[in-house]
Enzyme design. Structure first.
Site, PDB file in Angstrom:
ATOM      1  N   LEU A   9      48.301  51.372  31.053  1.00  0.00           N
ATOM      2  CA  LEU A   9      47.841  51.587  32.417  1.00  0.00           C
ATOM      3  C   LEU A   9      46.824  50.528  32.797  1.00  0.00           C
ATOM      4  O   LEU A   9      46.188  49.918  31.944  1.00  0.00           O
ATOM      5  CB  LEU A   9      47.233  52.986  32.549  1.00  0.00           C
ATOM      6  CG  LEU A   9      48.183  54.153  32.271  1.00  0.00           C
ATOM      7  CD1 LEU A   9      47.440  55.471  32.338  1.00  0.00           C
ATOM      8  CD2 LEU A   9      49.352  54.132  33.243  1.00  0.00           C
ATOM      9  N   CYS A  10      46.679  50.339  34.096  1.00  0.00           N
ATOM     10  CA  CYS A  10      45.734  49.379  34.655  1.00  0.00           C
ATOM     11  C   CYS A  10      44.352  49.612  34.040  1.00  0.00           C
ATOM     12  O   CYS A  10      43.942  50.760  33.891  1.00  0.00           O
ATOM     13  CB  CYS A  10      45.687  49.555  36.171  1.00  0.00           C
ATOM     14  SG  CYS A  10      44.669  48.343  36.998  1.00  0.00           S
ATOM     15  N   PRO A  11      43.691  48.564  33.651  1.00  0.00           N
ATOM     16  CA  PRO A  11      43.965  47.137  33.836  1.00  0.00           C
ATOM     17  C   PRO A  11      44.618  46.474  32.636  1.00  0.00           C
ATOM     18  O   PRO A  11      44.721  45.250  32.606  1.00  0.00           O
ATOM     19  CB  PRO A  11      42.567  46.564  34.064  1.00  0.00           C
ATOM     20  CG  PRO A  11      41.706  47.363  33.128  1.00  0.00           C
ATOM     21  CD  PRO A  11      42.301  48.768  33.182  1.00  0.00           C
ATOM     22  N   LEU A  12      45.051  47.248  31.650  1.00  0.00           N
ATOM     23  CA  LEU A  12      45.554  46.647  30.402  1.00  0.00           C
ATOM     24  C   LEU A  12      46.746  45.706  30.576  1.00  0.00           C
ATOM     25  O   LEU A  12      46.783  44.662  29.917  1.00  0.00           O
ATOM     26  CB  LEU A  12      45.869  47.735  29.379  1.00  0.00           C
ATOM     27  CG  LEU A  12      44.640  48.391  28.749  1.00  0.00           C
ATOM     28  CD1 LEU A  12      45.046  49.525  27.818  1.00  0.00           C
ATOM     29  CD2 LEU A  12      43.800  47.380  28.004  1.00  0.00           C
TER      30      LEU A  12
ATOM     31  N   ASP B 194      53.932  50.868  34.375  1.00  0.00           N
ATOM     32  CA  ASP B 194      52.944  51.185  35.413  1.00  0.00           C
ATOM     33  C   ASP B 194      53.352  50.439  36.687  1.00  0.00           C
ATOM     34  O   ASP B 194      53.354  49.207  36.707  1.00  0.00           O
ATOM     35  CB  ASP B 194      51.554  50.749  34.965  1.00  0.00           C
ATOM     36  CG  ASP B 194      50.472  51.025  35.995  1.00  0.00           C
ATOM     37  OD1 ASP B 194      50.786  51.531  37.090  1.00  0.00           O
ATOM     38  OD2 ASP B 194      49.300  50.729  35.706  1.00  0.00           O
TER      39      ASP B 194
END
Length: 75
Positions: free
Chosen positions: A12-15, A39
Site C-alpha cells: 500500500l501507498c507509499p511503498l 493498489d
C-alpha cells in the site's frame, strides 16, 4: 537497454513508489521498468513521481484487480 520488472503487489501507498524509486536507482537512463501492483493508487502516484523525477511513462494498464505501469528511466 534493460527491461526489469518490479513486483509491488499487496503493498500500500507509499511503498510502491518507494520500491519503484529504489529500483530505478539501480538502472541506467533508457532502461525500462514495469511495475505491477494491486493498489489502484499507483496509477496516479507513480506517473506523478515520474513527472517530478524526469522519467517517462510508456504504458499504463489494468485488469483483474492488478495495475501495471511501464516507465523509461530518464537522465
Amino acid at each position: 537497454m534493460i527491461k526489469e520488472t518490479l513486483n509491488a503487489r499487496r503493498l500500500l501507498c507509499p511503498l510502491p513508489v518507494i520500491r519503484t524509486q529504489d529500483k530505478v536507482k539501480q538502472l541506467q537512463p533508457g532502461d525500462v521498468l514495469e511495475v505491477a501492483g494491486t493498489d489502484p493508487g499507483i496509477m496516479q502516484d507513480i506517473p506523478a513521481w515520474c513527472r517530478i523525477n524526469g522519467h517517462k511513462v510508456l504504458e499504463t494498464r489494468s485488469g483483474d484487480h492488478e495495475y501495471f505501469i511501464v516507465l523509461e528511466v530518464g537522465t
